[in-house]
Design a protein around this motif. Structure first.
Motif, PDB file in Angstrom:
ATOM      1  N   LYS A  94       0.830  -1.201   0.000  1.00  0.00           N
ATOM      2  CA  LYS A  94       0.000   0.000   0.000  1.00  0.00           C
ATOM      3  C   LYS A  94       0.864   1.251   0.000  1.00  0.00           C
ATOM      4  CE  LYS A  94      -3.861   2.151   2.470  1.00  0.00           C
ATOM      5  NZ  LYS A  94      -4.792   2.012   3.627  1.00  0.00           N
ATOM      6  N   VAL A  95       1.934   1.230   0.806  1.00  0.00           N
ATOM      7  CA  VAL A  95       2.845   2.369   0.844  1.00  0.00           C
ATOM      8  C   VAL A  95       3.580   2.510  -0.484  1.00  0.00           C
ATOM      9  CG1 VAL A  95       4.878   3.367   1.966  1.00  0.00           C
ATOM     10  CG2 VAL A  95       3.126   2.241   3.342  1.00  0.00           C
ATOM     11  N   VAL A  96       4.013   1.392  -1.049  1.00  0.00           N
ATOM     12  CA  VAL A  96       4.704   1.420  -2.338  1.00  0.00           C
ATOM     13  C   VAL A  96       3.791   1.992  -3.421  1.00  0.00           C
ATOM     14  CG1 VAL A  96       5.662  -0.004  -4.181  1.00  0.00           C
ATOM     15  CG2 VAL A  96       6.291  -0.454  -1.802  1.00  0.00           C
ATOM     16  N   SER A  97       2.529   1.543  -3.435  1.00  0.00           N
ATOM     17  CA  SER A  97       1.584   2.041  -4.443  1.00  0.00           C
ATOM     18  C   SER A  97       1.354   3.540  -4.311  1.00  0.00           C
ATOM     19  CB  SER A  97       0.245   1.296  -4.316  1.00  0.00           C
ATOM     20  OG  SER A  97       0.398  -0.072  -4.625  1.00  0.00           O
ATOM     21  N   MET A 102       2.193   9.115  -6.265  1.00  0.00           N
ATOM     22  CA  MET A 102       2.676  10.459  -5.943  1.00  0.00           C
ATOM     23  C   MET A 102       3.702  10.963  -6.950  1.00  0.00           C
ATOM     24  SD  MET A 102       3.132  10.175  -1.794  1.00  0.00           S
ATOM     25  CE  MET A 102       4.028  11.757  -1.675  1.00  0.00           C
ATOM     26  N   PHE A 103       4.538  10.059  -7.460  1.00  0.00           N
ATOM     27  CA  PHE A 103       5.658  10.476  -8.306  1.00  0.00           C
ATOM     28  C   PHE A 103       5.612   9.845  -9.693  1.00  0.00           C
ATOM     29  CE2 PHE A 103       7.045  11.019  -3.928  1.00  0.00           C
ATOM     30  CZ  PHE A 103       7.482  12.334  -3.955  1.00  0.00           C
ATOM     31  N   LYS A 104       4.394   9.541 -10.136  1.00  0.00           N
ATOM     32  CA  LYS A 104       4.225   8.937 -11.466  1.00  0.00           C
ATOM     33  C   LYS A 104       4.813   9.853 -12.533  1.00  0.00           C
ATOM     34  CE  LYS A 104       0.747   6.863 -14.471  1.00  0.00           C
ATOM     35  NZ  LYS A 104      -0.703   6.525 -14.625  1.00  0.00           N
ATOM     36  N   GLY A 105       5.691   9.283 -13.359  1.00  0.00           N
ATOM     37  CA  GLY A 105       6.315  10.046 -14.429  1.00  0.00           C
ATOM     38  C   GLY A 105       7.513  10.863 -14.001  1.00  0.00           C
ATOM     39  N   GLN A 106       7.762  10.918 -12.687  1.00  0.00           N
ATOM     40  CA  GLN A 106       8.900  11.703 -12.186  1.00  0.00           C
ATOM     41  C   GLN A 106      10.090  10.826 -11.813  1.00  0.00           C
ATOM     42  OE1 GLN A 106       7.711  14.751  -9.238  1.00  0.00           O
ATOM     43  NE2 GLN A 106       5.586  14.172  -9.670  1.00  0.00           N
ATOM     44  N   ILE A 107       9.810   9.646 -11.287  1.00  0.00           N
ATOM     45  CA  ILE A 107      10.869   8.687 -10.958  1.00  0.00           C
ATOM     46  C   ILE A 107      10.455   7.320 -11.483  1.00  0.00           C
ATOM     47  CG2 ILE A 107      11.630   9.940  -8.913  1.00  0.00           C
ATOM     48  CD1 ILE A 107      10.069   8.002  -7.198  1.00  0.00           C
ATOM     49  N   SER A 108      11.398   6.420 -11.586  1.00  0.00           N
ATOM     50  CA  SER A 108      11.096   5.079 -12.103  1.00  0.00           C
ATOM     51  C   SER A 108      10.303   4.277 -11.086  1.00  0.00           C
ATOM     52  CB  SER A 108      12.390   4.344 -12.436  1.00  0.00           C
ATOM     53  OG  SER A 108      13.109   4.033 -11.246  1.00  0.00           O
ATOM     54  N   LEU A 109       9.652   3.215 -11.537  1.00  0.00           N
ATOM     55  CA  LEU A 109       8.908   2.337 -10.635  1.00  0.00           C
ATOM     56  C   LEU A 109       9.851   1.705  -9.612  1.00  0.00           C
ATOM     57  CD1 LEU A 109       6.401   0.565 -13.056  1.00  0.00           C
ATOM     58  CD2 LEU A 109       5.907   2.331 -11.357  1.00  0.00           C
ATOM     59  N   ALA A 110      11.063   1.384 -10.038  1.00  0.00           N
ATOM     60  CA  ALA A 110      12.035   0.792  -9.114  1.00  0.00           C
ATOM     61  C   ALA A 110      12.408   1.778  -8.011  1.00  0.00           C
ATOM     62  CB  ALA A 110      13.285   0.360  -9.877  1.00  0.00           C
ATOM     63  N   GLN A 111      12.584   3.045  -8.369  1.00  0.00           N
ATOM     64  CA  GLN A 111      12.901   4.061  -7.366  1.00  0.00           C
ATOM     65  C   GLN A 111      11.730   4.288  -6.412  1.00  0.00           C
ATOM     66  OE1 GLN A 111      13.944   7.111 -10.282  1.00  0.00           O
ATOM     67  NE2 GLN A 111      16.044   7.174  -9.474  1.00  0.00           N
ATOM     68  N   ALA A 112      10.524   4.296  -6.990  1.00  0.00           N
ATOM     69  CA  ALA A 112       9.331   4.475  -6.150  1.00  0.00           C
ATOM     70  C   ALA A 112       9.193   3.324  -5.174  1.00  0.00           C
ATOM     71  CB  ALA A 112       8.088   4.585  -7.020  1.00  0.00           C
ATOM     72  N   ARG A 113       9.449   2.125  -5.635  1.00  0.00           N
ATOM     73  CA  ARG A 113       9.340   0.957  -4.758  1.00  0.00           C
ATOM     74  C   ARG A 113      10.391   1.004  -3.653  1.00  0.00           C
ATOM     75  NH1 ARG A 113       6.644  -3.447  -4.654  1.00  0.00           N
ATOM     76  NH2 ARG A 113       7.392  -5.184  -3.395  1.00  0.00           N
ATOM     77  N   SER A 114      11.613   1.323  -4.026  1.00  0.00           N
ATOM     78  CA  SER A 114      12.689   1.383  -3.039  1.00  0.00           C
ATOM     79  C   SER A 114      12.394   2.433  -1.974  1.00  0.00           C
ATOM     80  CB  SER A 114      14.010   1.699  -3.738  1.00  0.00           C
ATOM     81  OG  SER A 114      15.045   1.882  -2.809  1.00  0.00           O
TER      82      SER A 114
END
Length: 254
Positions: A94-97, A102-114
């Motif tokens: 839930k936090v990862v999602s 919040m940062f869609k298109g600004q950082i990669s999915l891998a960065q968002a997950r980390s």
């Protein structure tokens, strides 16, 4: 600062732990330790509790004493009732999602997950450690007055460092549930330190931000008389309910 240079009050506390738990406690200095101090519980193979600390000069006496106070609580819980806090996949994702949105298109999915995982792990660590930590600070204030000077300096420094969580930039970058829990936890620390040290100004920023009622509810939970054999678990569960984090973790046997 070698272990033998710890202040006499610390050695008295270590003796209390040994008497309560029936096992020796070894204090070890480790220069590359990430934390200031930590506890490694005895195992079936290694029948010695260890408090490991990083040399910080004279303040190391308080760091070791703090871990000894926490260890004292742990060793008094019957072995067959000792549990460890674990993450839940649902809350973690839930936090990862939320980070991904919040940062869609600004950082990669891998960065968002980390980043989301780091936030989730961080708030769980604060939840698990802070409530029992407030109890330990209060207990040490009463039991080891010789350490009060070191304690006062450390607590005031921690309160000042935590103030960053009230900044607007942090709000923009942090998932809402994590931010609110973190602010409330930091507010509890500030109000607790303000009361313990007799320094009301420490709590003013959180008072102005409206956190006083919740902070005082959290503090009251740490002061309540335990009703089970595991008072730290009671504190953590009580805090989680107040902070909306009850579904963020589960307790499991070691």
């Amino acid at each position: 600062m070698p272990a033998h240079a710890l202040l006499p009050a610390v050695n008295r506390l270590l003796q209390k732990v040994e008497e309560a738990g029936g096992l020796p406690v070894l204090v070890v200095q480790q220069d590359d330790l990430d934390d200031l101090a930590t506890v490694r519980l005895a195992t079936r193979e290694q029948q010695t509790h260890r408090i490991i600390y990083r040399d910080a000069g004279e303040p190391s006496s308080y760091h070791v004493a703090f871990e000894a106070a926490l260890l004292l609580r742990i060793v008094q819980v019957p072995a067959d009732q000792q549990v460890i806090l674990h993450e839940t996949r649902e809350a973690r994702e839930k936090v990862v999602s939320q980070m991904e949105r919040m940062f869609k298109g600004q950082i990669s999915l891998a960065q968002a997950r980390s980043t989301g995982l780091r936030y989730y792990d961080g708030v769980l660590l604060r939840l698990r450690s802070t409530g029992p930590g407030l109890w330990a600070d209060r207990w040490l204030f009463e039991q080891a007055p010789e350490l009060r000077g070191l304690q006062a300096a450390l607590l005031q420094s921690q309160v000042q460092e935590n103030l960053i969580c009230l900044e607007g930039e942090v709000e923009r970058l942090t998932p809402s549930a994590v931010l609110q829990a973190t602010r409330a936890i930091n507010a509890a620390c500030a109000f607790h330190s303000a009361g313990l040290l007799g320094l009301p100004p420490l709590a003013i920023p959180y008072q102005a931000a409206g956190f006083e009622p919740l902070a005082k509810e959290l503090i009251a939970i740490t002061s309540a008389e335990p009703t089970t054999a595991d008072p730290d678990r009671e504190i953590v569960d009580g805090w989680a309910e107040k902070l909306g984090l009850s579904r963020w973790y589960v307790w499991k046997m070691p």
